[in-house]
Design a protein around this motif. Sequence first.
Motif, PDB file in Angstrom:
ATOM      1  N   GLU A   8       0.799  -1.313  -0.007  1.00  0.00           N
ATOM      2  CA  GLU A   8       0.098   0.106  -0.036  1.00  0.00           C
ATOM      3  C   GLU A   8       0.906   1.174  -0.025  1.00  0.00           C
ATOM      4  N   GLU A   9       0.502   2.143  -0.659  1.00  0.00           N
ATOM      5  CA  GLU A   9       1.083   3.460  -0.846  1.00  0.00           C
ATOM      6  C   GLU A   9       0.264   4.565  -1.025  1.00  0.00           C
ATOM      7  N   GLY A  10       0.495   5.763  -0.353  1.00  0.00           N
ATOM      8  CA  GLY A  10      -0.555   6.953  -0.449  1.00  0.00           C
ATOM      9  C   GLY A  10      -1.469   6.840   0.645  1.00  0.00           C
ATOM     10  N   PRO A  11      -2.129   7.987   0.923  1.00  0.00           N
ATOM     11  CA  PRO A  11      -3.192   8.321   2.193  1.00  0.00           C
ATOM     12  C   PRO A  11      -4.246   7.357   2.028  1.00  0.00           C
ATOM     13  N   ALA A  12      -4.640   6.733   3.124  1.00  0.00           N
ATOM     14  CA  ALA A  12      -5.692   5.845   3.554  1.00  0.00           C
ATOM     15  C   ALA A  12      -6.788   6.406   3.044  1.00  0.00           C
ATOM     16  N   SER A  13      -6.780   7.663   3.087  1.00  0.00           N
ATOM     17  CA  SER A  13      -8.170   8.527   2.855  1.00  0.00           C
ATOM     18  C   SER A  13      -8.414   8.926   1.326  1.00  0.00           C
ATOM     19  N   ALA A  14      -7.528   8.735   0.532  1.00  0.00           N
ATOM     20  CA  ALA A  14      -7.430   8.888  -0.655  1.00  0.00           C
ATOM     21  C   ALA A  14      -8.336   7.836  -1.570  1.00  0.00           C
ATOM     22  N   PRO A  15      -8.738   8.386  -2.828  1.00  0.00           N
ATOM     23  CA  PRO A  15      -9.513   7.263  -3.679  1.00  0.00           C
ATOM     24  C   PRO A  15      -8.596   6.060  -3.871  1.00  0.00           C
ATOM     25  N   PRO A  16      -9.056   4.917  -3.707  1.00  0.00           N
ATOM     26  CA  PRO A  16      -8.315   3.647  -3.940  1.00  0.00           C
ATOM     27  C   PRO A  16      -8.063   3.276  -5.434  1.00  0.00           C
ATOM     28  N   LEU A  17      -6.820   2.921  -5.385  1.00  0.00           N
ATOM     29  CA  LEU A  17      -6.224   2.235  -6.928  1.00  0.00           C
ATOM     30  C   LEU A  17      -5.660   1.166  -6.603  1.00  0.00           C
ATOM     31  N   LEU A  18      -6.232  -0.058  -7.407  1.00  0.00           N
ATOM     32  CA  LEU A  18      -5.503  -1.309  -7.503  1.00  0.00           C
ATOM     33  C   LEU A  18      -4.877  -1.489  -8.462  1.00  0.00           C
ATOM     34  N   LEU A  19      -3.441  -2.058  -8.400  1.00  0.00           N
ATOM     35  CA  LEU A  19      -2.711  -2.297  -9.735  1.00  0.00           C
ATOM     36  C   LEU A  19      -2.549  -3.795  -9.932  1.00  0.00           C
ATOM     37  N   GLY A  20      -2.818  -4.465 -11.027  1.00  0.00           N
ATOM     38  CA  GLY A  20      -2.374  -5.776 -11.146  1.00  0.00           C
ATOM     39  C   GLY A  20      -1.310  -6.121 -12.035  1.00  0.00           C
ATOM     40  N   PRO A  21      -0.444  -7.129 -11.711  1.00  0.00           N
ATOM     41  CA  PRO A  21       0.776  -7.502 -12.775  1.00  0.00           C
ATOM     42  C   PRO A  21       0.442  -8.221 -13.726  1.00  0.00           C
ATOM     43  N   SER A  22       1.519  -8.352 -14.556  1.00  0.00           N
ATOM     44  CA  SER A  22       1.366  -9.461 -15.793  1.00  0.00           C
ATOM     45  C   SER A  22       1.987 -10.900 -15.293  1.00  0.00           C
ATOM     46  N   LEU A  23       1.657 -11.916 -16.074  1.00  0.00           N
ATOM     47  CA  LEU A  23       1.971 -13.067 -15.548  1.00  0.00           C
ATOM     48  C   LEU A  23       3.995 -13.092 -15.433  1.00  0.00           C
ATOM     49  N   GLY A  24       4.441 -13.716 -14.618  1.00  0.00           N
ATOM     50  CA  GLY A  24       5.715 -13.850 -14.370  1.00  0.00           C
ATOM     51  C   GLY A  24       6.551 -12.663 -13.801  1.00  0.00           C
ATOM     52  N   THR A  25       5.601 -11.662 -13.363  1.00  0.00           N
ATOM     53  CA  THR A  25       6.344 -10.419 -12.863  1.00  0.00           C
ATOM     54  C   THR A  25       5.875 -10.500 -11.424  1.00  0.00           C
ATOM     55  N   SER A  26       6.190  -9.356 -10.797  1.00  0.00           N
ATOM     56  CA  SER A  26       5.613  -9.211  -9.304  1.00  0.00           C
ATOM     57  C   SER A  26       5.189  -7.701  -9.310  1.00  0.00           C
ATOM     58  N   LEU A  27       4.907  -7.116  -8.061  1.00  0.00           N
ATOM     59  CA  LEU A  27       4.540  -5.874  -7.726  1.00  0.00           C
ATOM     60  C   LEU A  27       5.472  -5.052  -8.307  1.00  0.00           C
ATOM     61  N   ALA A  28       6.722  -5.280  -8.368  1.00  0.00           N
ATOM     62  CA  ALA A  28       7.832  -4.275  -8.911  1.00  0.00           C
ATOM     63  C   ALA A  28       7.624  -3.961 -10.168  1.00  0.00           C
ATOM     64  N   LEU A  29       6.736  -4.222 -11.130  1.00  0.00           N
ATOM     65  CA  LEU A  29       6.256  -3.846 -12.352  1.00  0.00           C
ATOM     66  C   LEU A  29       5.873  -2.509 -12.185  1.00  0.00           C
ATOM     67  N   TRP A  30       5.167  -2.042 -11.144  1.00  0.00           N
ATOM     68  CA  TRP A  30       4.876  -0.600 -10.922  1.00  0.00           C
ATOM     69  C   TRP A  30       5.883   0.129 -10.329  1.00  0.00           C
ATOM     70  N   GLU A  32       7.992   2.187 -11.287  1.00  0.00           N
ATOM     71  CA  GLU A  32       8.230   3.615 -11.666  1.00  0.00           C
ATOM     72  C   GLU A  32       7.020   4.404 -11.472  1.00  0.00           C
ATOM     73  N   VAL A  33       5.955   3.754 -11.444  1.00  0.00           N
ATOM     74  CA  VAL A  33       4.482   4.388 -11.597  1.00  0.00           C
ATOM     75  C   VAL A  33       3.878   4.465 -10.320  1.00  0.00           C
ATOM     76  N   ALA A  34       3.662   3.524  -9.581  1.00  0.00           N
ATOM     77  CA  ALA A  34       3.098   3.634  -8.139  1.00  0.00           C
ATOM     78  C   ALA A  34       3.321   4.614  -7.447  1.00  0.00           C
ATOM     79  N   PRO A  35       4.834   5.083  -6.921  1.00  0.00           N
ATOM     80  CA  PRO A  35       5.027   6.041  -6.091  1.00  0.00           C
ATOM     81  C   PRO A  35       4.247   7.406  -6.732  1.00  0.00           C
ATOM     82  N   GLU A  36       4.430   7.486  -8.096  1.00  0.00           N
ATOM     83  CA  GLU A  36       3.747   9.005  -8.391  1.00  0.00           C
ATOM     84  C   GLU A  36       2.267   8.902  -8.240  1.00  0.00           C
ATOM     85  N   LEU A  37       1.532   8.004  -8.647  1.00  0.00           N
ATOM     86  CA  LEU A  37       0.197   7.860  -8.223  1.00  0.00           C
ATOM     87  C   LEU A  37      -0.171   7.850  -6.801  1.00  0.00           C
TER      88      LEU A  37
END
Length: 372
Positions: A8-30, A32-37
């Motif tokens: 989890e990243e970002g404020p708990a009160s903010a609108p939630p956004l779930l990010l799904g990975p590709s086969l063979g990868t992990s949440l590290a796929l995101w 470069e993007v997740a911290p900005e979002l």
Amino acid sequence: MKLLNHREEGPASAPPLLLGPSLGTSLALWDEVAPELSSSHRVVRWDLPGHGASAADLIRAGATVGDLAALVLSLADALGIDRFAYAGVSLGGAVGLHLAVHRPERLTSLAVICSSAHFGGSAAWQERAERVRRDGLDRLADDADARWFTPGFTVPRLVRDHREADPQAYAACCDALAAFDLRDRLGDITVPTLLIAGRQDPATPPAHLREIADAVPDSTLVELPGASHLAPAQCPRAVLTALRSRLDGPPASGMTVRREVLGDSHVDRAQARQTPFTARFQDFISRYAWGEIWTDPTLSRRERSMITLTALVAHGHYDELAMHVRAARRNGLTPEEIGAVLLQTAVYCGVPAANSAFATAQRVLAEEEGTG
């Protein structure tokens, strides 16, 4: 209850956004993007079963994309998240499509990245599942760069995650892809949908995303030149820009608001004075001050004018104050209300500052009266 591994990243009160990975990868796929979002959203990224730190026994042979979607909903429920925006890559995108068809009440928006409503039929995936169950993942991981990226590009962390994934769980995910086909249900999708295609993607070419865009009523298609299958890792800024447009809405026309508040003649003069030296500053003012701050519906324009007048008095910016007295009149403030704001500044900004402010405002209001 055992849950998918997640971060989890970002404020708990903010609108939630779930990010799904590709086969063979992990949440590290995101990475470069997740911290900005996370500056504007409660971002939750998750690992597929047997990938990253998710338990392999969360999935079994013969699994479906619906099974994976159920795991995602269990995770959301455990985190107290009812409705959420969702973005997913490849298999993660298929999970999003399944949710949009079968559980639309849970989604506020959907982004499907380098994915498809079908993955080329079952035979190739059944064959891959059988090979992985027999031989493991080393040979597939050796070829990961060619499937995922354009020549010369790699992300060693993701390749390592591929090699270290659990073969049985990976094969079960292949089973899910083999059985997946939502082409006949795409017209049922009602949530706002963004499709992002990599122009160089050999796994899910742009035609697959165009097929979804043509069938889903409220959809937008973005094609990224130079991107292959794992676009968030290879072209993070382009993906981030596209996602922000979908999540936050298209940017408002700052120049339109600027003209409405300050008047055409003032803006025309400012543009006439613009030079290459000041161009970036003028663009910043239009995009940020007028396109983001003044368009925020939390405060009315009347309220924003009152705040702006006070701030300008506090800092002694009397030329700007004159401009914003005129703006305040356009925003509906009466001369009496402007006077009340300036009287308030005498208490909190100082009598000399308010004295100069009253002189400036009186001159502007007199000029307006004389031209009225």
